[in-house]
Write an enzyme that holds these catalytic residues in place. Sequence first.
Site, PDB file in Angstrom:
ATOM      1  N   LYS A 231     -41.164 -18.708  52.880  1.00 49.31           N
ATOM      2  CA  LYS A 231     -42.421 -19.480  52.904  1.00 49.31           C
ATOM      3  C   LYS A 231     -43.177 -19.327  54.214  1.00 49.31           C
ATOM      4  CE  LYS A 231     -42.120 -21.616  48.837  1.00 49.31           C
ATOM      5  NZ  LYS A 231     -43.122 -21.380  47.779  1.00 49.31           N
TER       6      LYS A 231
ATOM      7  N   SER B 282     -34.489 -15.396  48.830  1.00 46.36           N
ATOM      8  CA  SER B 282     -35.707 -16.001  49.371  1.00 46.36           C
ATOM      9  C   SER B 282     -35.469 -17.209  50.265  1.00 46.36           C
ATOM     10  CB  SER B 282     -36.630 -16.392  48.220  1.00 46.36           C
ATOM     11  OG  SER B 282     -35.951 -17.259  47.342  1.00 46.36           O
TER      12      SER B 282
ATOM     13  N   GLU C 168     -48.590 -29.022  49.518  1.00 43.93           N
ATOM     14  CA  GLU C 168     -47.722 -29.650  48.523  1.00 43.93           C
ATOM     15  C   GLU C 168     -46.381 -28.936  48.618  1.00 43.93           C
ATOM     16  OE1 GLU C 168     -49.647 -27.053  47.695  1.00 43.93           O
ATOM     17  OE2 GLU C 168     -47.949 -25.855  47.012  1.00 43.93           O
TER      18      GLU C 168
END
Lengths: 404, 278
Positions: A98, A386, A120
Amino acid sequence: MNIAKPNSYRSGPDERGHFGIFGGRFVAETLMPLILDLEKAYTAAKADPAFQAEMNGYLKNYVGRPSPLYFAERLTEHLGGAKIYLKREELNHTGSHKVNNVLGQIMLARRMGKKRIIAETGAGQHGVATATLCARFGLECVVYMGAVDVERQQPNVIRMEMLGAKVMPVQSGTRTLKDAMNEALRDWVTNVHNTFYCIGTVAGPHPYPTLVRDFQSIIGNETKAQMQEVEGRLPDSLVACIGGGSNAMGLFHPFLDDPSVEIFGVEAAGHGLTQLHAASIAGGRPGVLHGNRTYLLMDADGQIQDAHSISAGLDYPGIGPEHSWLHEIGRVNYLSATDDEALAAFQLLSRLEGIIPALEPAHAIAKVMELAPKRPRDHLMVVNLSGRGDKDVPQVGDILRGKK
Amino acid sequence: MTTRIDTRFAELKKQGRSAFVTYVMAGDPDLGTSLSIVKALPKAGADVIELGIPFTDPMADGPSIQAAGLRALKIGMTLTKTLELVRDFRKDDNVTPLVLMGYYNPIYIYGVDKFLADAKTAGVDGLIIVDLPPEEDDELCIPALKAGLNFIRLATPTTDDKRLPAVLANTSGFVYYVSIAGITGAAAADANAVGEAVARIKRHTRLPICVGFGIRTPEAARAIAEKADGSVVGTALVDALKNSLDAEGRATARTVNAVAELAATLAQGVKGAKQAAE
């Protein structure tokens, strides 16, 4: 399917933000001027070498890139087929992919003079990355998170608060990621003059799906170079999990025009595709939500249905519009893994490789367990790891001890 | 083509007064009560009715309208039943303009062409679809105009002079000016700022301009009516409805009157206003 194949799978979207029929800009008028400004700011930033240079500096020295491409020898031996490599995005600062996207968006926000950032988050990984970079650059940070997710992802809530972000539990709707996105959009409509909305995945109104993809494409670009270095050729297949699909798009995009590379996206099948799940492609159809047209879980009247996944990060009734297009055009194969399969993969990777994955990429590992044994030993398979599992340790611990 | 909306605003102009536009959610709290409320609104002084299409994810609405939508969905409200409600309303009222307001997905799933044909037959006059900006005009706005329905666009404080022509290009019926950057039911805008915004928009269009978001009292409605061609009240009516429900969220004997009485009071505010000379 009778769809003409494009010359390139990488040229989209068109100037109106469409990937085939998907994408677009379905938002309230209040937001349109800002979305058009963002598009302009992004186009200018992309063309500015100083922006790239500054970003590369932070990617190297703050995020810790490049992330390693690691040969998972014990997993490969255990499964007895393809040679499995893990792209170690979980080693990035903040523990997931991210941060790549958030860094890019925060630098855009600074260029646009925005002092307040909203985001969010589902699992909290995007929230933590946003809180981290807001701390680094001295920006106000507000993170919307479904009340259910606040409960099941406590470690990340505490991290965000330690980093100075305000976490807003969302009580409306299903109290998960979808509702957190609704609340973030409401905040944005209200505070549009000073606020930048940092979207966490390859979804939302154009240009978000594009710019998030571009910021995440570093995953695939590095993989290409690293595989060339260790094996002297391209990988034969790629596997990544998909909620909104940003880690997957980041890995896939640089390889879309390499026809020899098989690509697999793995959705969350929850309790199974005939029950509660979060597999928008396997169990949904095209509709319009959160600023874009894409595959969505909905009822016959177009009302959005509840998604379910053991992984808060995949628990979303939609998927990025470019994935919808890649599905319809047949370039990427979309599979799904259940909660139980992900849990089994979570344990297998932990025990065999000493790497505790997040529940999200555990879905990708679950499909690797099926795909790899059917491939020859010279087949090179890359799985995007990830995120790391620290945030899921309490939840999985409870499940394994039979508490829940 | 002249629609019921055009006719109504032409009449109001002749009378020299501003329109009172009411918003309620279709199917809230049940189909029968909802029909009675819609029927009661013109008698209470509503000049135009906006009827909300329930949606699970109303991204631009505040808690009151969001909850109203969920109440309606809970009793099984659908877009098909919303059109039936309009048809039933039209049995007794062939003059009050009725506009459907909502989000695009239920219409997209219903099928745009079928929806426009069915809406027209049912007696719908116009559409306000919050998540369809002019950039997506091909989706519904242009087909709606071809089908003889008005497509009413929202203009907002962020819509500057450069963007206004694009927003107004395919708009018809009236322009809905959202007086604040925010969600429905939020704080009211200053009437003077609204006056300036209305004057600014009037430099670009001859369409009537109705103003909404944050109008809750007869005084506020009156202040807006002095500056604009209409005042839209939604959240206050939806709250009056909600406050009349029993503990289980069901309609009571007071429900229809609670909405109608508040509408009548607000209508008095609007009708007491003198409109600024153009």
